[in-house]
Scaffold this motif. Sequence first.
Motif, short mmCIF file in Angstrom:
data_model
loop_
_atom_site.label_atom_id
_atom_site.label_comp_id
_atom_site.label_asym_id
_atom_site.label_seq_id
_atom_site.Cartn_x
_atom_site.Cartn_y
_atom_site.Cartn_z
N ARG A 127 0.81 -1.22 0.00
CA ARG A 127 0.00 0.00 0.00
C ARG A 127 0.84 1.27 0.00
NH1 ARG A 127 -2.27 -3.51 3.31
NH2 ARG A 127 -1.36 -2.56 5.17
N GLY A 128 2.07 1.18 0.46
CA GLY A 128 2.91 2.36 0.52
C GLY A 128 3.93 2.24 1.64
N ALA A 129 4.51 3.36 2.05
CA ALA A 129 5.55 3.31 3.08
C ALA A 129 5.08 4.05 4.33
CB ALA A 129 6.82 3.96 2.53
N THR A 130 5.82 3.86 5.40
CA THR A 130 5.56 4.60 6.64
C THR A 130 6.90 5.14 7.12
OG1 THR A 130 3.90 2.95 7.16
CG2 THR A 130 4.56 4.39 8.96
N CYS A 131 6.89 6.39 7.52
CA CYS A 131 8.14 6.95 8.03
C CYS A 131 8.40 6.35 9.42
CB CYS A 131 8.07 8.46 8.12
SG CYS A 131 9.55 9.14 8.91
#
Length: 956
Positions: free
Chosen positions: A312-316
Motif C-alpha cells: 500500500r505504501g511506506a511509513t516513516c
Amino acid sequence: MTYRKKLIEVSLPLEAINRESAREKSIRHGHPSTLHLWWSRKPLATCRAVLFASLVDDPGEYLEGAAAEEERQRLFNLIEELVKWENTGNERVINAARLEIARSVARQKGMTLADGIAPEQVNTFLAEHAPPVLDPFAGGGSIPLEAQRLGLKACAGDLNPVAVLINKALIEIPPRFANMPPVNPEARSRIGGDVSFKGVTGLAEDIRYYGRMVRDMAYEKICHLYPKVKVPPEYGGGEANVIAWLWARTVKCPNPACGAQMPLTSKFWLSKRKGNEAWVEPVMNNNVSPLEISFKVKTGKGKPKDGTVNRRGATCICCGTPVPFDHIRAEGRAGRMSAQLMAVVAEGQRGRVYLAPTREQVKIAAAAKPGWEPESDLPHNPRDFKTPNYGMTTFSDLFTPRQLDALTTFSGLVNQIRQLVEHDALEAGMPNGQTSLNKGGTGAKAYAEAISVYLALAVDKLADRGSSICSWDVGYVKIRNTFARQAIPMNWDFAEGNPFSESTGNWLSCVNWVAEAVAAVPATRGGEVRMGEASSYTGGPAWAIISTDPPYYDNIGYADLADFFYVWLKQVLKDIYPELFRTMLTPKNEELVATPYRFGGSREEAKKHFERGLQKAFQQICKIAEQGYPVTVYYAFKQAEDGGEDVASENGGRVVASTGWETMLTGLVTAGFQITGTWPMRTELSNRPVAAGTNALASSIVLVCRPRPADAPVATRRELLSALKKQLPPALRKLQRSAIAPVDLAQSAIGPGMAVFTSYSKVLEADGAPMTVRTALALINQVLDEYMAEQEGEYDSDTRWAVAWFEQYGMAAGPYGDAETLSKAKNTSVGGLAQSGILIARAGQVQLLAREDYQSDWDPAADRRLTVWEAVQHLILTLEKHGEDAAARLLKRLGPLSDPARDLAYRLYSICDRKGWAGEALAYNSLVVAWPRLLELAARIPDQPVQGQLFLDYKV
Ligand SMILES: C[S@@+](CC[C@H](N)C(=O)[O-])C[C@H]1O[C@@H](n2cnc3c(N)ncnc32)[C@H](O)[C@@H]1O
C-alpha cells in the motif's frame, strides 16, 4: 518419399518423460542452465525424448500386431532410460539411442545397417546420412544440445545475441576443442605428455584456471573495496570476509515537521533460521534535526518491527507518517533517492555473523570509482521493468558504484588475459592458426577467444548475483539473484555481495558453474549457430528436421530482459563476435512478442505483429522441413492466460483455448501444416516465483505436425463431425491403454482431433464461412465427452446409476425420489444399490458411500453383487492406505473387471474436472497414473486357481 509414421505420432511413455522432466528442474550440477540464465528453458529430458521419438519409426510401420506392440514397448523402455538425468552422459544408453535412430534413417533410405555395428560406425553413418536438426528459436539451447547428444548435426538460430552466444557456447565451440588436454602451465606440468582427455574436460579445466587468474588479478586491483571486518569475541573473534552488505533505499519524509531520510525496507529480518534468528533494530538519534536513524543488530528470542514498505505504501519510521508511493517515485525521479547501510553479514568461523554498520564501511563503499558503466536506457517495458518509475532508468542505475567497479574490473581482466591464454596454448602445442573463433578457428587464437567467451558468461553470472535488485533471503541466508523472476522489479532493501568471499555469487563459484556445465556437454559433432529472424533463417541447411519452441505470445520479453546481460557481454566480446554485438542493445523490432507497449499501447497491433511473425516463421519452417520427419513445436501455456477463456463444448466439457494457443494452432494450420499429435509435457516449474503472478507457466504441449498434402479435400461441418466420431474413439482408446493420466487426456485428444480437422484444406460452416480453430477445438471436446459417456456401456447397472448420481450430487446427499427415478432408468433399484454397498439411504435422502467408509477387508470373490464402482473405490483406498503392492494384489483379483475400472477412473476424473472437484479428481488421476506400475506388479503374482470362478457374478 514414403512417409513412415514416427513413434511420436503414435505413442509415447509420457509419464516417464514427465517425471524425469519435472525432476530435472531441481538438478544443477552439470546442467546447461548453470552456464547462463535463459528464461523458460525446456528440460533436456523432454527435448531428448521428443527428438528421439521424432526420428525413430513407429514399429507399426514395419511390424504387425503383437510384434509391433512388443517392439514399441522395447523402444519405450529405451526412452525411459534415455530421459533419466543420470544417463545424460551414459555411453551405453546414448549409443543405444543413436543406433535406433540410425536404423530408422537407414530404413528411410532403403539401406540396412550391419548387425553388431560398432558405436563409432553408427556415428559415422549418422554423420553421413541423418538430416540435421534445426531449432530457429533456440533460446537456452536445450533442443540443439540434445540433437547433438543423439549424434545429429545441430543447427540453432535465435534473434537474440545473448541466446546465440549461449548456443555457441553449448554446441559450436566445444566440439572444436574436444578431446584436448588443458593448455595452462600448471596442468601441463602435471599431466606431462598425457593427452587422454575425453570430451571437453580440458577446456573446462582451463576455464577454471584462467578464472582463478582473473580473480587474483582483480583482488589486487579492488580488494580495498572489500575489507575484512572484525568479528566480536562472542562469535569467535578475529577477522572475517564480508558476505553481503544489506542496504535500505531512503527518501526524505514528506512530513515538514520530520524531514528525516526515511529507510525503505520490506523487512528488518536478517535470518529466520531456527536457533540463529537475527534482525535489525532501528535507533533514532533525537539529538539532531532532522532525525537520524542508525541500526543495531539483535539476535536470540524476539521479533523485529514490521518493514516500512508494503503493497500500500511506506511509513516513516521516525514520525509514523504514511507515505504514498507517489512521493517515493517523485523523490526517485528527482535523483533524491539514496541508500543507508542496515547491516553487514560476514563469514564467521561458526557460520554467518550479523554486524551493525560502521561509518568506515559506508565510506569504503562510496570510494568505488568504476572506470565504465552501462549507460544505456532500460527498455520501456512497464510490465517487467519497474525501476524507471523511481528514477532508475539506465542499466548502470541497477548497480551500486562498487558493483560497477567490480564488474568492469572483472570484464576488463577477462579481455586482458586473452593474449596470455593464446601464448599458453601455443606453448602447449596448439596450432598457431590466426583464424578467429568467429570464423571457425580451431587454433591458439580461437582457443583464447573461447576462454574469453566462457569467462564473459561468468561475468554475467556475477552481474545476476551482483546488482542492487538482489535481495537478502532470510530463510536460506544468502543473496537472491536479480532474475528471481522474469522481470526487474523495484526493491527497497538490497544485498550487495562480495565477489571475493566464499559465499553465493562469488566470482570463483560463477566460473565453476560455467566450467561444470561445459564439462558435461556432448561436444561430439560440430554445431552451427546463427543469429537472425526465424522467418528468414538463411545460410543454414537446405533441409532439416525442425524441432522448436517459439515464444509464447506475450509471456516473456526476452529481448528486454537479455539486455541486462548484453551490456556486459558486449564489453568483453565485441571484438570476438562483432556481428553479435554491433548494436547498442539487443534487437527488438523483429522479436515475436505480443507486448502492447511496443505498439503505442495497442493490444490489437501487438497481436497482429505476433500473429504475422509467427505465421511467416511457420511458413519458412514448412519450406525447409525435411520430408519424411515430423516437425515438433512446443507451446507452453499458462493455466490462466490473459485474454484467454475456456471454450465450453456443447455438453459442458472444457478445452484450453486462449489467444496464444489458438494463434499457435491457427499459425501452423495456415502455414500448411497438418497436426498429427499433441503431447502434454510437464516442462515448467510450478512453484517458481513469477512476475506479477501473470507468467505462471504450468506445462507445454508438444505439437507434432507435417505438411498437409496439396490436394487435401474441403469438408462440411457435418463431415468433420462424423470423421471425428469415427476416428477419435480408437485414438482415445490407444491413449487410455497407454495409461495417459486423466489430467492429460483432454490435451492429448486435441492431437488426433486436430489431425482430422487439419487433414482438410478447409472445413466449411453452414453459411460457407471456414470453421475456426476455436470451433474445431470445441467439437473435438464434445466428441471426447461423448466417448467418455459411451464407455458407460461397459459397466453394470449399479455403476451406471452411481456415475449418473455422482455427476449430479457428487458425494453429497440427494432426495430419495430422484435416486429411485434414476434407478429405474438404469435398470436397478435403490434397495439393490444399498445391498451392493455403494450407497446409504436414510431419512428420505440417498448418498454415495464415502470411500473411507468402505470395508477395509473387501474380497471381490465373496462379493455377491460386484460393481465396477466399488472396484475403483477399493483400488484407490488400497493404494492410498496400503501402497502399490496391496493395490496390485487387488487388481490381480479383479481380473477382467480391471479394464472397465481404469476406464471408469478416467470418466470420473473428467466429471470431477468439469465440476471443479479438485480433491476427488486427484484421487482418480493418481489411480490411473499408478496403473502401469500396478499392472507390472500384478503380472508378477502367480495366478490363483479360483480366479476363473470369481467373475461369474459380474454381469454388465
Ligand atoms: C521459448 S524461447 C526458446 C527456449 C528454448 N527452447 C530453451 O529451452 O531455452 C523462444 C526464443 O525465441 C526467440 N525469438 C523471439 N523472436 C524471434 C524471432 N523473430 N526469430 C528468432 N528467434 C526469436 C527468443 O529470443 C527466445 O529465445
